[in-house]
Design an enzyme around this catalytic site. Structure first.
Site, PDB file in Angstrom:
ATOM      1  N   HIS A   1      50.339  28.857  -8.855  1.00  0.00           N
ATOM      2  CA  HIS A   1      49.846  30.147  -8.735  1.00  0.00           C
ATOM      3  C   HIS A   1      48.482  30.043  -7.822  1.00  0.00           C
ATOM      4  O   HIS A   1      47.944  29.019  -7.543  1.00  0.00           O
ATOM      5  CB  HIS A   1      49.285  30.790 -10.011  1.00  0.00           C
ATOM      6  CG  HIS A   1      48.276  30.172 -10.900  1.00  0.00           C
ATOM      7  ND1 HIS A   1      48.628  29.255 -11.688  1.00  0.00           N
ATOM      8  CD2 HIS A   1      46.901  30.058 -10.892  1.00  0.00           C
ATOM      9  CE1 HIS A   1      47.575  28.623 -12.377  1.00  0.00           C
ATOM     10  NE2 HIS A   1      46.721  29.296 -11.885  1.00  0.00           N
TER      11      HIS A   1
ATOM     12  N   HIS B   1      40.932  30.023  -7.032  1.00  0.00           N
ATOM     13  CA  HIS B   1      41.391  28.698  -7.089  1.00  0.00           C
ATOM     14  C   HIS B   1      43.042  28.712  -6.843  1.00  0.00           C
ATOM     15  O   HIS B   1      43.592  29.782  -6.670  1.00  0.00           O
ATOM     16  CB  HIS B   1      41.372  27.926  -8.360  1.00  0.00           C
ATOM     17  CG  HIS B   1      42.043  28.407  -9.551  1.00  0.00           C
ATOM     18  ND1 HIS B   1      41.275  29.501 -10.421  1.00  0.00           N
ATOM     19  CD2 HIS B   1      43.253  28.362 -10.305  1.00  0.00           C
ATOM     20  CE1 HIS B   1      42.001  29.863 -11.451  1.00  0.00           C
ATOM     21  NE2 HIS B   1      43.331  28.993 -11.294  1.00  0.00           N
TER      22      HIS B   1
ATOM     23  N   GLU C   1      43.235  23.606  -9.360  1.00  0.00           N
ATOM     24  CA  GLU C   1      43.804  23.434 -10.909  1.00  0.00           C
ATOM     25  C   GLU C   1      44.933  22.785 -10.593  1.00  0.00           C
ATOM     26  O   GLU C   1      45.801  22.862  -9.671  1.00  0.00           O
ATOM     27  CB  GLU C   1      43.909  24.700 -11.313  1.00  0.00           C
ATOM     28  CG  GLU C   1      44.521  24.687 -12.958  1.00  0.00           C
ATOM     29  CD  GLU C   1      44.890  26.122 -13.413  1.00  0.00           C
ATOM     30  OE1 GLU C   1      44.888  27.121 -12.692  1.00  0.00           O
ATOM     31  OE2 GLU C   1      44.721  26.241 -14.646  1.00  0.00           O
TER      32      GLU C   1
END
Ligand code: CO
Length: 134
Positions: free
Chosen positions: A7, A79, A130
């Site tokens: 994502h 992020h 991440e």
């Protein structure tokens, strides 16, 4: 080592307005808002054919995205999340290479119930990364 883009997370100052923009202007498939108090955010997921956008809004005091929105009042990309098959192996390879893992360096359970780690943006060209074990 890194796999799929899981994502892209975008911090937004007005979650309702951002949801409407993604739904009505962009024609995206948006979820209901989901409070995630353990992460200090409310999230709306936008499902795309090949990945997902997460619209993040601060929830409660000390939200990890509050400072980001203070610096970026119009919102911005917070992020990107890459999938890895073994998060401990990924962490050990990264730290051996000199990258910094945020926090205590131990994976914690992320927004999707899988172990996650965050990598210092200064080590990755200004981008907070991440890693999620999938
Ligand atoms: Co994320």
């Amino acid at each position: 080592m890194i796999g799929r883009l899981n994502h892209v997370a975008i911090a937004v100052p007005d979650l309702d307005a951002a949801t409407k923009t993604y739904r009505d202007m962009l024609g995206g498939a948006v979820s209901q808002p989901l409070d995630q108090p353990e992460h200090g955010v409310t999230v709306v997921f936008v499902d795309l054919p090949n990945t997902r956008i997460e619209l993040l809004h601060p929830l409660g005091d000390g939200s990890p995205i509050a400072n980001f929105l203070a610096r970026n009042p119009a919102g911005g990309i917070h992020h990107v999340c890459y999938e890895v098959s073994d998060i401990i192996a990924a962490r050990d390879r990264l730290t051996a290479g000199g990258a910094r893992v945020l926090g205590d360096g131990e994976p914690r359970i992320g927004a999707h119930g899988n172990p996650v780690l965050f990598l210092h943006p200064k080590d990755f060209f200004g981008t907070l990364i991440e890693l999620e074990e999938v």
